[in-house]
Design an enzyme around this catalytic site. Sequence first.
Site, mmCIF file in Angstrom:
data_model
loop_
_atom_site.group_PDB
_atom_site.id
_atom_site.type_symbol
_atom_site.label_atom_id
_atom_site.label_comp_id
_atom_site.label_asym_id
_atom_site.label_seq_id
_atom_site.Cartn_x
_atom_site.Cartn_y
_atom_site.Cartn_z
ATOM 1 N N GLY A 69 0.801 -1.225 0.000
ATOM 2 C CA GLY A 69 0.000 0.000 0.000
ATOM 3 C C GLY A 69 0.826 1.264 0.000
ATOM 4 N N ASP A 93 14.893 -5.763 -5.604
ATOM 5 C CA ASP A 93 14.627 -6.178 -6.992
ATOM 6 C C ASP A 93 15.736 -5.620 -7.879
ATOM 7 O OD1 ASP A 93 12.210 -7.073 -6.067
ATOM 8 O OD2 ASP A 93 11.011 -5.477 -6.976
ATOM 9 N N LYS A 116 12.146 -1.518 19.526
ATOM 10 C CA LYS A 116 13.099 -2.514 19.026
ATOM 11 C C LYS A 116 13.421 -2.248 17.546
ATOM 12 C CE LYS A 116 13.344 -7.527 18.419
ATOM 13 N NZ LYS A 116 12.573 -8.774 18.568
ATOM 14 N N CYS A 147 -17.641 3.639 -22.114
ATOM 15 C CA CYS A 147 -16.766 3.417 -23.264
ATOM 16 C C CYS A 147 -17.225 2.200 -24.064
ATOM 17 C CB CYS A 147 -15.302 3.341 -22.822
ATOM 18 S SG CYS A 147 -14.190 3.773 -24.174
ATOM 19 N N GLY A 189 -18.901 -0.054 -22.979
ATOM 20 C CA GLY A 189 -20.277 -0.232 -22.498
ATOM 21 C C GLY A 189 -21.263 0.565 -23.329
ATOM 22 N N GLN A 197 -20.649 1.471 -26.445
ATOM 23 C CA GLN A 197 -20.617 0.863 -27.779
ATOM 24 C C GLN A 197 -21.515 -0.375 -27.819
ATOM 25 O OE1 GLN A 197 -16.404 0.350 -28.638
ATOM 26 N NE2 GLN A 197 -16.031 2.549 -28.707
ATOM 27 N N GLU A 208 -14.416 -3.433 -34.632
ATOM 28 C CA GLU A 208 -13.381 -4.045 -33.783
ATOM 29 C C GLU A 208 -13.634 -5.549 -33.660
ATOM 30 O OE1 GLU A 208 -13.206 -2.441 -29.753
ATOM 31 O OE2 GLU A 208 -11.400 -3.589 -29.273
ATOM 32 N N HIS A 220 -14.564 8.211 -20.058
ATOM 33 C CA HIS A 220 -14.467 7.487 -18.778
ATOM 34 C C HIS A 220 -14.697 8.451 -17.606
ATOM 35 C CE1 HIS A 220 -12.513 3.684 -20.230
ATOM 36 N NE2 HIS A 220 -12.270 4.465 -21.260
ATOM 37 N N GLU A 224 -15.186 7.780 -14.623
ATOM 38 C CA GLU A 224 -14.610 7.267 -13.367
ATOM 39 C C GLU A 224 -13.276 7.916 -13.011
ATOM 40 O OE1 GLU A 224 -14.910 5.593 -16.170
ATOM 41 O OE2 GLU A 224 -13.302 4.163 -16.526
#
Length: 549
Positions: free
Chosen positions: A17, A149, A225, A386, A388, A390, A410, A512, A514
Site C-alpha cells: 500500500g 529487486d 526494538k 466506453c 459499455g 458501444q 473491432e 471514462h 470514473e
Amino acid sequence: MPTKYIFVTGGVSSSLGKGIFCASLGRLLTAHGLKVTIQKLDPYINVDPGTMNPYEHGEVYVTDDGAESDLDLGHYERFLDYPTSQANNVTTGRVYQEVIRKERAGAYLGRTVQVVPHIIDEIKRRILRLADNAAYDVVLCEIGGTVGDIESLPFLEAIRQLRYELDHACTVSAHLTLVPYLAAAGELKTKPTQHSVKTLLSFGLQPDMLVCRSDRRLGIELRRKIALFCNVEAQAVIAAVDAESIYEVPVNLAAQGVDRLVLAQLNLLGGIQTPKPDISGWMGFLERLKSPTSTITVALVGKYVAHQDAYKSISESFVLAGAELGISIRVRYVLSDTILERGVVSVLEGVAGVVVAPGFGRRGIEGKIEAVRYARTRDIPFFGICLGLQCAIIEFARNVCGWKGANSTEFDPTSPYPVIDFMEEQRGLETKGGTMRLGGYACHLVTGSLAYRIYGQEEVRERHRHRYEVNNEHRAALEEAGLCFTGLNVARNLVEIAELPAKRWFLGTQFHPEYRSRVGNPHPLFTSFAAAALAYTIEQWPAGSSAAS
Ligand code: GLN
C-alpha cells in the site's frame, strides 16, 4: 522555498500500500496548506502500462493530458483532488526510450552511454522536473517494486544521489515494510523489517521513517526494538495496522503525527500556513461512508472481473458516490462470458442497476450485449462506459432497429451495420502504444437531456481512451428509432453520450467519467446512476420485503 522531496520505498513484500500511503500523506500535507504532487516511478520496461493486459497490471489510469498511467495516480487524484500529468508517472521504458533517442540524435557523441551516469541522470531529471517553476512545495516520489529487486536499482541510486546533492532539509526517506504475525510463535516478527532496512542501507539509503504494515497493533516495545535495530527515531516507527477502508489511512497517519514528523524534518513546521491539518471535510466524508442507511447492489459486467484492480476507478467511484448518498453500493462483478453460459436472468437477477465496463477485444462482447438487452427491456438503470456505450448502441441497432449483424468493426470488420467504427485518423496507424484517443476532450451537452440535468451545465470536459467511435453514417437512423445523442464533441463531430429518454436511467458515455471522481466530490454520473438504482430498489423491494443482494 525550494521544493522538498519525500521518497517512498517498500520492502519485504509487494502490495503493502505504498500508493495509499503516499496519497494519504499527500492529503495531510495539502490539509496544512501546502501544494503537493505525487510521482510514481515504475521499474518495468513498457514505456507505459497502456499496452498491458489488466490482469498484468490492473487498471490503466488516464490523466487529462493523455498519459496512460499507473492506477496509483487514480488514488493520488482522488485523495488530493488535484490533477496529475504525464510527468507524474515515469517508467524504466520511458527513461531508456529518451536516453536512446538522445544517443541516436548524437547527444552523447564520442562517449559510451551507460546506466551510470546516463540512465541515472535521466531519472533524476524527471524527478527534479516536478520542482520547475516552484509549482509544488512538496513532491512525494513513490518507487514501485520491492527493495532488492534488480530492476529498481537505478531508481534507488538516483534517489541516493539526490539525497546527497540536495540540502539535508530537502528530503525525507520513508520505507514501508511488513511486520508479520507468526501464529505458531504467537508473535509479531521484526526481522524481515530489519533485513529490508539492511538491503536499503546496502544501496546507500538510510530511511528516516519506517511505516510498518501489520494485521494487529504494534506495541511500543516492538516499535522501540525496530527503531534501535534500524537506526530510526522511535517516534518515526509508524504503525500501519490494516484499516477497514483505504480512506481511514490519512486519519490513522494524522493520529500518529506523521505529517508533523515529515514537516519537522523538512524544516516546514514553522512556516506552514496551517499548523494543524484541516481534515474536517475528510472526516465528514468518512462519517457518511461508515454509516450507510441502506444497501443496493449493482452489476459490473466485464471480462477482467477476477482481478480486483482491473476496474479500480469504477469501484472507487461507487464507494465515493455511496458515501455522498449515505448508502452502501455493493458491486456484483459479473464475468460477461457467464451470461451466455448460465443465462442472463440467473446472473443478473436482483441487481438494481447494470454497468457495462470498458474493454478491448472480442471476447465477452456478446455477454455484454445481452446484459444491455436485459437492462433495457426490464427498464433497470443502465450505465455503459466506453465499450459499455458501444455495446448499448450495438444492442439497440440489432434489437430495436432490427439490423441483423450490427456490430463494431473491432469485433466484426465485415458487419453489414458497422454502428461503431474506426476513427478516420486511426486507419493508417501501425503502432499500438499511446495511439488511441487519449485524455481530456470537451463535450457539449444537449439542453434538457438527462446528462445536462445531471451535470447542470452545457460544456464539460472528460477523459478518453479508445480507438473506435459511434459511426456518424448510422446516427440519423438510430435517432429516428429513439436513441438520443446528448453529448457531442462539436469540433470533431463525435458522439460522446447516448441516452434512451423513454427509460428511467439509460445512459452511455464514450469517455471514462470514473477518472474524475474525488473524495467528497464523486462524479455526478455515478451519483445519479446510484440514486436511480436506489429508487429502483425501493420500488422493487420495499422495506420489509426480502431485498435482493
Ligand atoms: N475497445 C473500444 C475502443 O477502442 C473501447 C475501449 C474502452 O472501453 N476503453 O474503442
